[in-house]
Design a protein around this motif. Structure first.
Motif, PDB file in Angstrom:
ATOM      1  N   ALA A   3       6.354  -3.457   0.796  1.00 22.18           N
ATOM      2  CA  ALA A   3       4.982  -3.891   0.470  1.00 22.18           C
ATOM      3  C   ALA A   3       4.143  -2.681   0.106  1.00 22.18           C
ATOM      4  O   ALA A   3       3.978  -1.758   0.908  1.00 22.18           O
ATOM      5  CB  ALA A   3       4.363  -4.622   1.659  1.00 22.18           C
ATOM      6  N   LEU A   4       3.659  -2.701  -1.103  1.00 20.47           N
ATOM      7  CA  LEU A   4       2.801  -1.633  -1.606  1.00 20.47           C
ATOM      8  C   LEU A   4       1.351  -1.979  -1.246  1.00 20.47           C
ATOM      9  O   LEU A   4       0.898  -3.093  -1.497  1.00 20.47           O
ATOM     10  CB  LEU A   4       2.960  -1.618  -3.122  1.00 20.47           C
ATOM     11  CG  LEU A   4       2.498  -0.396  -3.886  1.00 20.47           C
ATOM     12  CD1 LEU A   4       3.386   0.799  -3.555  1.00 20.47           C
ATOM     13  CD2 LEU A   4       2.571  -0.693  -5.382  1.00 20.47           C
ATOM     14  N   VAL A   5       0.642  -1.012  -0.676  1.00 17.36           N
ATOM     15  CA  VAL A   5      -0.762  -1.253  -0.302  1.00 17.36           C
ATOM     16  C   VAL A   5      -1.640  -0.264  -1.071  1.00 17.36           C
ATOM     17  O   VAL A   5      -1.738   0.912  -0.693  1.00 17.36           O
ATOM     18  CB  VAL A   5      -0.966  -1.087   1.222  1.00 17.36           C
ATOM     19  CG1 VAL A   5      -2.424  -1.361   1.590  1.00 17.36           C
ATOM     20  CG2 VAL A   5      -0.033  -2.016   1.997  1.00 17.36           C
ATOM     21  N   PRO A   6      -2.246  -0.705  -2.180  1.00 17.67           N
ATOM     22  CA  PRO A   6      -3.132   0.197  -2.932  1.00 17.67           C
ATOM     23  C   PRO A   6      -4.379   0.518  -2.118  1.00 17.67           C
ATOM     24  O   PRO A   6      -4.916  -0.371  -1.437  1.00 17.67           O
ATOM     25  CB  PRO A   6      -3.513  -0.599  -4.191  1.00 17.67           C
ATOM     26  CG  PRO A   6      -2.722  -1.857  -4.161  1.00 17.67           C
ATOM     27  CD  PRO A   6      -2.214  -2.052  -2.768  1.00 17.67           C
ATOM     28  N   PHE A   7      -4.816   1.754  -2.190  1.00 16.45           N
ATOM     29  CA  PHE A   7      -5.975   2.145  -1.372  1.00 16.45           C
ATOM     30  C   PHE A   7      -6.822   3.172  -2.119  1.00 16.45           C
ATOM     31  O   PHE A   7      -6.353   4.263  -2.447  1.00 16.45           O
ATOM     32  CB  PHE A   7      -5.497   2.728  -0.038  1.00 16.45           C
ATOM     33  CG  PHE A   7      -6.610   3.050   0.920  1.00 16.45           C
ATOM     34  CD1 PHE A   7      -7.537   2.080   1.291  1.00 16.45           C
ATOM     35  CD2 PHE A   7      -6.735   4.321   1.454  1.00 16.45           C
ATOM     36  CE1 PHE A   7      -8.565   2.363   2.182  1.00 16.45           C
ATOM     37  CE2 PHE A   7      -7.761   4.625   2.348  1.00 16.45           C
ATOM     38  CZ  PHE A   7      -8.677   3.638   2.706  1.00 16.45           C
ATOM     39  N   GLU A  41       3.518  -4.711   9.221  1.00 19.04           N
ATOM     40  CA  GLU A  41       4.650  -4.250  10.043  1.00 19.04           C
ATOM     41  C   GLU A  41       5.080  -5.346  11.017  1.00 19.04           C
ATOM     42  O   GLU A  41       6.268  -5.622  11.171  1.00 19.04           O
ATOM     43  CB  GLU A  41       4.291  -2.962  10.778  1.00 19.04           C
ATOM     44  CG  GLU A  41       4.524  -1.750   9.884  1.00 19.04           C
ATOM     45  CD  GLU A  41       3.799  -0.489  10.347  1.00 19.04           C
ATOM     46  OE1 GLU A  41       3.162  -0.516  11.421  1.00 19.04           O
ATOM     47  OE2 GLU A  41       3.860   0.509   9.600  1.00 19.04           O
ATOM     48  N   GLU A  42       4.097  -6.003  11.627  1.00 20.79           N
ATOM     49  CA  GLU A  42       4.434  -7.076  12.582  1.00 20.79           C
ATOM     50  C   GLU A  42       5.137  -8.241  11.891  1.00 20.79           C
ATOM     51  O   GLU A  42       5.927  -8.956  12.501  1.00 20.79           O
ATOM     52  CB  GLU A  42       3.175  -7.573  13.291  1.00 20.79           C
ATOM     53  CG  GLU A  42       2.671  -6.590  14.339  1.00 20.79           C
ATOM     54  CD  GLU A  42       1.247  -6.902  14.798  1.00 20.79           C
ATOM     55  OE1 GLU A  42       0.927  -8.086  14.964  1.00 20.79           O
ATOM     56  OE2 GLU A  42       0.467  -5.944  14.971  1.00 20.79           O
ATOM     57  N   ALA A  43       4.837  -8.433  10.588  1.00 17.47           N
ATOM     58  CA  ALA A  43       5.469  -9.533   9.851  1.00 17.47           C
ATOM     59  C   ALA A  43       6.830  -9.119   9.288  1.00 17.47           C
ATOM     60  O   ALA A  43       7.485  -9.917   8.610  1.00 17.47           O
ATOM     61  CB  ALA A  43       4.556  -9.987   8.712  1.00 17.47           C
ATOM     62  N   GLY A  44       7.236  -7.873   9.534  1.00 17.61           N
ATOM     63  CA  GLY A  44       8.565  -7.434   9.098  1.00 17.61           C
ATOM     64  C   GLY A  44       8.613  -6.775   7.742  1.00 17.61           C
ATOM     65  O   GLY A  44       9.697  -6.512   7.214  1.00 17.61           O
ATOM     66  N   PHE A  45       7.452  -6.515   7.137  1.00 16.77           N
ATOM     67  CA  PHE A  45       7.419  -5.807   5.854  1.00 16.77           C
ATOM     68  C   PHE A  45       7.560  -4.304   6.096  1.00 16.77           C
ATOM     69  O   PHE A  45       7.246  -3.795   7.179  1.00 16.77           O
ATOM     70  CB  PHE A  45       6.088  -6.050   5.135  1.00 16.77           C
ATOM     71  CG  PHE A  45       5.909  -7.440   4.597  1.00 16.77           C
ATOM     72  CD1 PHE A  45       6.206  -7.725   3.265  1.00 16.77           C
ATOM     73  CD2 PHE A  45       5.448  -8.467   5.409  1.00 16.77           C
ATOM     74  CE1 PHE A  45       6.029  -9.011   2.765  1.00 16.77           C
ATOM     75  CE2 PHE A  45       5.272  -9.746   4.920  1.00 16.77           C
ATOM     76  CZ  PHE A  45       5.563 -10.024   3.600  1.00 16.77           C
ATOM     77  N   SER A  46       8.011  -3.585   5.046  1.00 16.35           N
ATOM     78  CA  SER A  46       8.010  -2.114   5.078  1.00 16.35           C
ATOM     79  C   SER A  46       6.890  -1.647   4.163  1.00 16.35           C
ATOM     80  O   SER A  46       7.047  -1.633   2.939  1.00 16.35           O
ATOM     81  CB  SER A  46       9.330  -1.559   4.553  1.00 16.35           C
ATOM     82  OG  SER A  46      10.382  -2.102   5.281  1.00 16.35           O
ATOM     83  N   PRO A  47       5.727  -1.280   4.738  1.00 15.86           N
ATOM     84  CA  PRO A  47       4.605  -0.908   3.882  1.00 15.86           C
ATOM     85  C   PRO A  47       4.725   0.497   3.300  1.00 15.86           C
ATOM     86  O   PRO A  47       5.288   1.395   3.926  1.00 15.86           O
ATOM     87  CB  PRO A  47       3.387  -0.995   4.812  1.00 15.86           C
ATOM     88  CG  PRO A  47       3.905  -1.075   6.194  1.00 15.86           C
ATOM     89  CD  PRO A  47       5.372  -1.334   6.157  1.00 15.86           C
TER      90      PRO A  47
END
Ligand SMILES: Nc1nc2c(ncn2[C@@H]2O[C@H](COP(=O)(O)OP(=O)(O)OP(=O)(O)O)[C@@H](O)[C@H]2O)c(=O)[nH]1
Ligand SMILES: C[C@H](OP(=O)(O)O)C(=O)O
Length: 207
Positions: A3-7, A41-47
């Protein structure tokens, strides 16, 4: 799923300028980012952060100072998504996101879209190698069009929590009412309170 998190790390949340100073906007944006990363992270994604400048966080990070659409499309090209290698793209201002809501992104579909209120796109899961983003404006409609143009199937996520991105002062009411994590605590510590009267619930700041 990755999971990509743009910031936007330098000048985040300019539309909150009437209620928060530049330092406060950075600090509040940081609290929302923490909430999104922990829920992922809690949902199992790799951010992985896609930040305009380094955040110094203990999370995999790509620094790219190009505009949002360009930076995300470069990351999509790099990742080369497929049904076996999907890539989620999740905005950093989803202060109400819960692990359960984020899990909807794992549903089947070449492109899974969680629209934002007001026409935007708050989260995506991309499994089609040809799909590219086009943020700003009514990006939800643009993304439907782009998916159709490359022959990608679309699934829409109907989630109020994922639809609620925090852009404008009135959105802070939702964080105070429904937030469960750092962003809500940040607002409480900063002196924000709900103001209830005859009309829609509003916000005041004390202290
Ligand atoms: N990497 C990167 N992320 C961005 C950029 N612009 C916005 N973002 C991120 O994309 C998501 C949605 O952006 P916006 O809602 O416009 O957030 P923003 O730019 O902080 O807010 P405004 O200044 O009020 O428009 C948030 O996670 C932002 O942090 C950019 O140029 N580069
Ligand atoms: C990035 C942009 O965010 P908004 O301005 O809608 O928050 C969009 O969703 O296209």
């Amino acid at each position: 799923m990755h999971a990509l998190v743009p910031f936007a790390a330098e000048r985040p949340k300019t539309r909150l300028a009437t209620v928060l100073s530049p330092d406060e906007r950075r600090s509040f944006a940081d609290a929302m980012l923490s909430d999104v990363l922990s829920a992922l992270e809690e949902a199992g994604f790799s951010p992985r952060l896609l930040a305009t400048e380094s955040t110094g966080r203990d999370v995999p990070e790509t620094v790219d100072d190009r505009p949002l659409t360009e930076a995300v499309n470069a990351a999509l090209v790099d990742h080369d998504p497929s049904p076996d290698r999907p890539l989620a793209v999740v905005a950093a201002d989803l202060a109400l996101a819960t692990p359960a809501a984020l899990s909807w992104l794992t549903a089947d579909g070449d492109v899974v879209i969680a629209p934002g209120r007001g026409g935007g796109t708050n989260a995506l899961a991309v499994r089609h190698p040809g799909f590219r983003v086009d943020y700003h404006g009514a990006s939800y409609l643009d993304h439907l069009r782009r998916a159709r143009d490359v022959g990608a199937s679309v699934r829409e996520v109907d989630s109020w929590r994922l639809a609620t991105d925090v852009d404008e002062p009135s959105d802070l009411v939702e964080v105070l009412v429904h937030g469960e994590r750092e962003a809500r605590d940040w607002l409480v510590d900063a002196g924000f309170e709900l103001e209830t009267g005859d009309g829609r619930v509003d916000l005041t700041r004390t202290g």
